[in-house]
Structures are given as C-alpha cells and as structure tokens.
Design a protein around this motif. Structure first.
Motif, mmCIF file in Angstrom:
data_model
loop_
_atom_site.group_PDB
_atom_site.id
_atom_site.type_symbol
_atom_site.label_atom_id
_atom_site.label_comp_id
_atom_site.label_asym_id
_atom_site.label_seq_id
_atom_site.Cartn_x
_atom_site.Cartn_y
_atom_site.Cartn_z
ATOM 1 N N GLY A 189 0.778 -1.224 0.000
ATOM 2 C CA GLY A 189 0.000 0.000 0.000
ATOM 3 C C GLY A 189 0.813 1.278 0.000
ATOM 4 N N SER A 191 0.569 5.175 1.437
ATOM 5 C CA SER A 191 -0.104 6.100 2.348
ATOM 6 C C SER A 191 -0.283 7.460 1.680
ATOM 7 C CB SER A 191 0.726 6.282 3.623
ATOM 8 O OG SER A 191 1.960 6.940 3.310
ATOM 9 N N ARG A 192 -1.126 8.299 2.257
ATOM 10 C CA ARG A 192 -1.322 9.643 1.689
ATOM 11 C C ARG A 192 -0.037 10.455 1.751
ATOM 12 N NH1 ARG A 192 -4.420 11.857 6.909
ATOM 13 N NH2 ARG A 192 -6.070 10.486 6.172
ATOM 14 N N VAL A 208 -1.899 2.134 -5.857
ATOM 15 C CA VAL A 208 -1.737 1.929 -4.415
ATOM 16 C C VAL A 208 -1.289 0.516 -4.075
ATOM 17 C CG1 VAL A 208 -3.354 3.748 -3.815
ATOM 18 C CG2 VAL A 208 -4.202 1.390 -4.064
ATOM 19 N N GLY A 210 -2.322 -2.431 -2.679
ATOM 20 C CA GLY A 210 -2.413 -2.670 -1.245
ATOM 21 C C GLY A 210 -2.367 -4.129 -0.829
ATOM 22 N N GLN A 237 -1.247 -1.496 4.314
ATOM 23 C CA GLN A 237 -2.639 -1.105 4.224
ATOM 24 C C GLN A 237 -3.288 -1.779 3.016
ATOM 25 O OE1 GLN A 237 0.068 1.017 5.656
ATOM 26 N NE2 GLN A 237 -0.512 2.541 4.125
ATOM 27 N N CYS A 242 -6.047 2.483 1.232
ATOM 28 C CA CYS A 242 -5.176 3.430 0.529
ATOM 29 C C CYS A 242 -5.975 4.397 -0.332
ATOM 30 C CB CYS A 242 -4.171 2.677 -0.338
ATOM 31 S SG CYS A 242 -2.964 1.706 0.578
ATOM 32 N N ASP A 245 -7.433 6.932 1.834
ATOM 33 C CA ASP A 245 -6.358 7.799 2.322
ATOM 34 C C ASP A 245 -5.897 8.777 1.247
ATOM 35 O OD1 ASP A 245 -5.033 8.266 4.738
ATOM 36 O OD2 ASP A 245 -3.258 7.138 4.130
#
Length: 363
Positions: A189, A191-192, A208, A210, A237, A242, A245
């Motif tokens: 994943g 993250s932001r 992403v 994930g 994640q 994701c 996010d």
C-alpha cells in the motif's frame, strides 16, 4: 539465481492464490442501493483517462514476471489474452534484463504478441534513467511502472538494503523519459504521505497496490533458509484503505491488491481509482486453465463491470466516484483513525444535483 527467483515467485504466488478466500477489506465497502439509479447500457462507456493516459477499459493485467524461460512463456500467454481483450498489460520487474540481456525475449514477447496494445515496462526504484529508457525501447512501452518494495527487499535473502536514493531516482526517471510514469507498491500500500511525496517528485499517477493479494513478504520468507519473517504477513494497508487515504491527493490513482471480481473493481473505482489491476488471479487462471480461459474470464469481467455501472447510473468509470458508498468494519476503523469522513461518502449523490435523477437522489 535470478531465473530461479522468478520461477520461485510464480510458484509461491500461485500457491497463495489457492489460499486466498473469504474476507478482505473490499468487503467493507457497499453501495447504497438507489432503485431508480439505472441508465441505458448503450450510454455506458468503459473508457478511462488519467494522468495523460487513455485506456479503453478500467482494468489491466498488472506486473507479474519475466526473466526465465518459464516466465517468458507466461508473459507470452498473458500478452495474447491482453491482445484479445484490449486490456493494458505490464511486464514484471525488468531487473533481470538489466543484469543479463540474454533474457530480453522473455519481456519483448509481450510486444510481439500484443503489437498495438498498451504495455507498461516495470523497473525498480534503483533503476537509472538509462535503464528505464532501455526498457522502454525493448518493449516500445507506452508507460513505465516504478515499483516500491522495501518490505519485499528486506525479507528477500539477496535483497537491497539501501533505500534512500529511491526518491531522487524516481524524480530523474520522471524527468528523463518521454512516456508517463506510474509509481506502484507491490502489495503493502501507499499512504497519503507517500503519495504527497511522489507528487513533489513529479509523479502524476500512482497504483496503491495494497495488502490483500499476492504477499511478497510471505514469498520471500518462503525462499529463506530459515523462514523467520512470518511476523510481517499482515504488514501494510489494504487497497481500499489506501484509496480512502488518497482522497484529494491531486494525483491520478489506480488500485490493485486483493481484487477478486468485477464488484471489487467497481468498489475501487467508486473510492476514486481510475482503473484496477489484477495479477495473481489472472496468473492462476492462465497456468491452471490456459489462455482461452483467461480471455473468457477477462471478457466476462468487462461485461459485468459495464452491467454494474449501468445499474449504478455511471456513464463512465469516473462517475462511480459520485455514488453513495457505505464503509464498514475494519475499514471504518481506519477512516476514524486517519480522520477520513465516511459519512460524506455515504451521501455524495446529494452533492451532484445534475446527476440526482439517475443516481436515485431526491429532487
């Protein structure tokens, strides 16, 4: 060693697919059913646009393999299926080609079997601009995927142990190649915060990728003489987490990791993805049942994605991001901890007056 590793990856990945059953966090996403939302199927298109890229469908065969005789055959079969169905396709990591040009054919077979299709060359984040250009030239690639795999490298017995150069290398490739660049994870994943950083490096599209599909920590742990990294099995994640996010990141986002069926594709699109990628499941089908079975499966998925869009009132994949979705269970806990407003997602159709009628809202 590289060829053996690539064959090991295929063996472990297909074994995992036979174990992947039941719940994953895509199941924590459901649609609010609006009984008058449906539109005419003839008004629905699967075409999707993102980050300067145009795809005829919101589905691709994502990065898998290459670098050995056996994986060259797999890449051939995947490319034949992609050509027959029109879905974009990515090679696996081309590090083996950079180390030994004699394996070039295990990757270039994709272009031979899919002469007019959209093909992505996959490189690692340590690749140089020159290597990325070599990969593009070999495949006449339409885009480059750069994969991020720190956890996989950590568990891999012969893996990299230095990651600080990844950011600068990504920026160099983005600036130095003439095709779109997609940065993706390999199953843990994004993250932001990572997506924001990638945007600062010039990246316009991320996948992403994930947790929930092929688990490369497990694969590499299985290759170790002493499998002592089992504690990382649940790292990362999920793809739906994701996507939630990544809202308002300003980048185009793709989803992969744990996509099991057309409903998961549509769920991912509703959470903001422009398209979905599938690897392990398609690999299992082509190995177990052959190319015709994979062509049949992908064709059926595309038909069912269009059917779901018709019922949901989405004329194009991007319209799914206006549908009302409910977030449950573990995913709702993630939203709470990351301060993501799940209630807004459940009432999005009210924010689009022009689409209220076909989305089933009140006038």
């Amino acid at each position: 060693m590289t060829a053996n590793r690539k064959d090991d990856h295929v063996r472990f990945a297909t074994e995992q697919q036979r174990e992947l059953r039941g719940y994953n966090e895509f199941d924590d996403v459901s649609f609010v059913h609006h009984a008058l939302a449906g539109i005419d199927r003839s008004d629905v298109t699967l075409h999707t646009s993102f980050g300067g890229i145009e795809w005829p469908v919101p589905l691709c065969v994502n990065a898998m393999t290459g670098g050995s005789a056996r994986t060259g055959i797999i890449n051939r079969d995947l490319a034949i299926a992609a050509h027959a169905t029109g879905v974009p396709i990515a090679t696996g990591s081309m590090s083996a080609f950079f180390a030994d040009e004699s394996v070039a054919g295990t990757f270039s077979v994709m272009r031979r079997e899919n002469p007019d299709g959209f093909i992505m060359a996959n490189v690692n984040a340590n690749a140089s601009v020159e290597q990325a250009r070599r990969a593009i030239d070999l495949l006449r690639a339409d885009a480059v995927q750069i994969h991020l795999n720190a956890i996989q490298e950590t568990v891999m017995p012969e893996g990299d142990r230095s990651f600080s150069a990844w950011g600068p290398r990504i920026a160099e490739i983005v600036a130095g190649v003439g095709v779109p660049v997609i940065v993706k994870e390999v199953g843990f994943g994004l993250s932001r915060e990572t997506i924001r950083r990638l945007g600062e490096l010039g990246v316009r599209v991320v996948d992403v990728a994930g947790r929930g599909g092929t688990n490369f920590a497990r694969i590499e742990n299985g290759r170790r003489e002493h499998p002592d990294y089992a504690f990382l099995d649940g790292w990362g994640q999920s793809a739906p987490a994701c996507l939630l996010d990544a809202q308002d990141s300003g980048l185009a986002v793709l989803t992969s990791g744990g996509v099991r069926d057309p409903l998961d594709v549509v769920r991912g699109l509703a959470l903001g993805a422009s398209a979905a990628g599938v690897s392990g499941l398609f690999l299992k089908v082509v190995l177990d049942a052959g190319v015709p079975a994979l062509i049949s499966l992908i064709s059926r998925w595309l038909d069912q994605i269009k059917a779901l869009m018709t019922a949901l009132g989405a004329r194009a994949p991007a319209d799914l991001s206006r549908c009302d979705v409910l977030i449950h269970g573990r995913l709702r806990d993630f939203c709470d901890l990351r301060r993501i407003d799940a209630r807004r997602l459940a009432n999005r159709s009210a924010s689009h007056p022009a689409t209220l009628t076909h989305l089933g809202g009140h006038q």
